[in-house]
Design a protein around this motif. Structure first.
Motif, mmCIF file in Angstrom:
data_model
loop_
_atom_site.group_PDB
_atom_site.id
_atom_site.type_symbol
_atom_site.label_atom_id
_atom_site.label_comp_id
_atom_site.label_asym_id
_atom_site.label_seq_id
_atom_site.Cartn_x
_atom_site.Cartn_y
_atom_site.Cartn_z
ATOM 1 N N PRO A 142 0.816 -1.210 0.000
ATOM 2 C CA PRO A 142 0.000 0.000 0.000
ATOM 3 C C PRO A 142 0.853 1.264 0.000
ATOM 4 O O PRO A 142 1.947 1.290 0.550
ATOM 5 C CB PRO A 142 -0.815 -0.108 1.288
ATOM 6 N N SER A 143 0.335 2.308 -0.645
ATOM 7 C CA SER A 143 1.047 3.583 -0.692
ATOM 8 C C SER A 143 0.492 4.520 0.382
ATOM 9 O O SER A 143 -0.478 4.204 1.067
ATOM 10 C CB SER A 143 0.883 4.223 -2.069
ATOM 11 N N ARG A 144 1.079 5.692 0.477
ATOM 12 C CA ARG A 144 0.598 6.694 1.438
ATOM 13 C C ARG A 144 -0.846 7.102 1.137
ATOM 14 O O ARG A 144 -1.596 7.432 2.045
ATOM 15 C CB ARG A 144 1.483 7.930 1.385
ATOM 16 N N ASP A 145 -1.212 7.081 -0.129
ATOM 17 C CA ASP A 145 -2.571 7.464 -0.503
ATOM 18 C C ASP A 145 -3.594 6.438 -0.031
ATOM 19 O O ASP A 145 -4.780 6.749 0.070
ATOM 20 C CB ASP A 145 -2.683 7.632 -2.023
ATOM 21 N N ASP A 146 -3.164 5.213 0.253
ATOM 22 C CA ASP A 146 -4.076 4.178 0.717
ATOM 23 C C ASP A 146 -4.311 4.226 2.225
ATOM 24 O O ASP A 146 -5.237 3.606 2.731
ATOM 25 C CB ASP A 146 -3.516 2.791 0.360
ATOM 26 N N MET A 147 -3.473 4.964 2.944
ATOM 27 C CA MET A 147 -3.603 5.058 4.399
ATOM 28 C C MET A 147 -4.915 5.726 4.781
ATOM 29 O O MET A 147 -5.385 6.613 4.081
ATOM 30 C CB MET A 147 -2.467 5.916 4.983
ATOM 31 N N PRO A 148 -5.509 5.323 5.896
ATOM 32 C CA PRO A 148 -6.702 6.019 6.364
ATOM 33 C C PRO A 148 -6.360 7.447 6.785
ATOM 34 O O PRO A 148 -5.311 7.682 7.383
ATOM 35 C CB PRO A 148 -7.181 5.188 7.559
ATOM 36 N N THR A 149 -7.221 8.388 6.453
ATOM 37 C CA THR A 149 -6.957 9.792 6.757
ATOM 38 C C THR A 149 -7.999 10.395 7.692
ATOM 39 O O THR A 149 -7.941 11.577 7.987
ATOM 40 C CB THR A 149 -6.921 10.624 5.465
ATOM 41 N N THR A 150 -8.941 9.592 8.132
ATOM 42 C CA THR A 150 -9.976 10.097 9.034
ATOM 43 C C THR A 150 -10.043 9.226 10.281
ATOM 44 O O THR A 150 -9.517 8.104 10.313
ATOM 45 C CB THR A 150 -11.368 10.089 8.353
ATOM 46 N N TRP A 151 -10.707 9.743 11.292
ATOM 47 C CA TRP A 151 -10.890 9.005 12.542
ATOM 48 C C TRP A 151 -11.679 7.729 12.289
ATOM 49 O O TRP A 151 -11.348 6.661 12.787
ATOM 50 C CB TRP A 151 -11.609 9.910 13.544
ATOM 51 N N LYS A 154 11.299 2.593 3.414
ATOM 52 C CA LYS A 154 12.547 1.924 3.027
ATOM 53 C C LYS A 154 12.542 1.610 1.532
ATOM 54 O O LYS A 154 13.558 1.785 0.853
ATOM 55 C CB LYS A 154 12.722 0.635 3.826
ATOM 56 N N LEU A 155 11.415 1.150 1.025
ATOM 57 C CA LEU A 155 11.297 0.834 -0.392
ATOM 58 C C LEU A 155 11.420 2.089 -1.246
ATOM 59 O O LEU A 155 12.101 2.090 -2.278
ATOM 60 C CB LEU A 155 9.953 0.142 -0.659
ATOM 61 N N GLU A 156 10.800 3.199 -0.811
ATOM 62 C CA GLU A 156 10.858 4.456 -1.563
ATOM 63 C C GLU A 156 12.260 5.051 -1.551
ATOM 64 O O GLU A 156 12.651 5.721 -2.494
ATOM 65 C CB GLU A 156 9.842 5.453 -1.008
ATOM 66 N N GLU A 157 13.020 4.835 -0.478
ATOM 67 C CA GLU A 157 14.411 5.299 -0.454
ATOM 68 C C GLU A 157 15.225 4.582 -1.522
ATOM 69 O O GLU A 157 16.065 5.177 -2.186
ATOM 70 C CB GLU A 157 15.038 5.056 0.918
ATOM 71 N N LYS A 158 14.946 3.301 -1.684
ATOM 72 C CA LYS A 158 15.671 2.503 -2.672
ATOM 73 C C LYS A 158 15.159 2.769 -4.089
ATOM 74 O O LYS A 158 15.931 2.793 -5.033
ATOM 75 C CB LYS A 158 15.519 1.022 -2.329
ATOM 76 N N TYR A 159 13.847 2.964 -4.237
ATOM 77 C CA TYR A 159 13.218 3.204 -5.538
ATOM 78 C C TYR A 159 12.385 4.486 -5.460
ATOM 79 O O TYR A 159 11.182 4.442 -5.210
ATOM 80 C CB TYR A 159 12.318 2.032 -5.932
ATOM 81 N N PRO A 160 12.999 5.665 -5.666
ATOM 82 C CA PRO A 160 12.290 6.937 -5.504
ATOM 83 C C PRO A 160 11.091 7.107 -6.432
ATOM 84 O O PRO A 160 10.179 7.873 -6.130
ATOM 85 C CB PRO A 160 13.355 7.995 -5.819
ATOM 86 N N GLU A 161 11.063 6.384 -7.551
ATOM 87 C CA GLU A 161 9.934 6.524 -8.470
ATOM 88 C C GLU A 161 8.626 6.007 -7.871
ATOM 89 O O GLU A 161 7.545 6.326 -8.353
ATOM 90 C CB GLU A 161 10.218 5.807 -9.793
ATOM 91 N N LEU A 162 8.700 5.254 -6.784
ATOM 92 C CA LEU A 162 7.497 4.759 -6.112
ATOM 93 C C LEU A 162 6.933 5.757 -5.106
ATOM 94 O O LEU A 162 5.840 5.573 -4.602
ATOM 95 C CB LEU A 162 7.797 3.443 -5.379
ATOM 96 N N ALA A 163 7.691 6.811 -4.803
ATOM 97 C CA ALA A 163 7.311 7.736 -3.734
ATOM 98 C C ALA A 163 6.017 8.484 -4.016
ATOM 99 O O ALA A 163 5.258 8.782 -3.111
ATOM 100 C CB ALA A 163 8.440 8.729 -3.467
ATOM 101 N N GLY A 164 5.748 8.807 -5.250
ATOM 102 C CA GLY A 164 4.530 9.541 -5.558
ATOM 103 C C GLY A 164 4.619 10.995 -5.132
ATOM 104 O O GLY A 164 5.700 11.536 -4.893
#
Length: 134
Positions: free
Chosen positions: A51-60, A83-93
């Motif tokens: 899952p990416s940061r956009d998939d994280m829950p953002t509400t209570w 850790k994965l994004e540090e190794k592969y920055p193109e996944l950071a979004g």
């Protein structure tokens, strides 16, 4: 040694290991001539970045009212994702801060640097610069 998928004129399919790509095709057990065919595609072991940061829950409510196990689970997933994004920055979004994500912006949040941010500030505060006082 190279592994090839082969098919004979009788319809039998089998694999053979040949010393090079220039080697002759072996005959089938039935004695018929064979031809190389495209290898089968195995999709069972497909890699996933998780899952990416956009998939994280953002509400209570999205965190099930602050469920400790759910929050701990997401924290662990996001540490691994960092850790994965540090190794592969193109996944950071898109890592820019979100300025508005509710109401009219629920489907597409306004992020810092978006062209709409200046227009929104002008309509809301009457200025696009924080140093200007109306």
């Amino acid at each position: 040694m190279i592994r090839y998928d082969l098919k004979c004129t009788g319809g039998h399919r089998f694999e053979a290991v040949l010393p090079s790509m220039f080697s002759d095709n072996p005959e089938c057990e039935c004695g018929a001539a064979t031809a190389r065919i495209p290898a089968r595609v195995a999709i069972g072991g497909a890699a996933s970045p998780g899952p990416s940061r956009d998939d994280m829950p953002t509400t209570w409510r999205g965190t099930r009212n602050g469920d400790k196990e759910l929050i701990r689970s997401w924290h662990t997933k996001m540490v691994e994702r960092e850790k994965l994004e540090e190794k592969y920055p193109e996944l950071a979004g898109d890592r820019r801060p979100v300025l508005a994500h509710e109401g009219a912006f629920a489907s597409e949040p306004v992020r810092a640097g978006d062209a709409i941010a200046a227009q929104l500030a002008q309509e809301t505060f009457g200025t696009t610069s924080p140093t200007d006082n109306p």
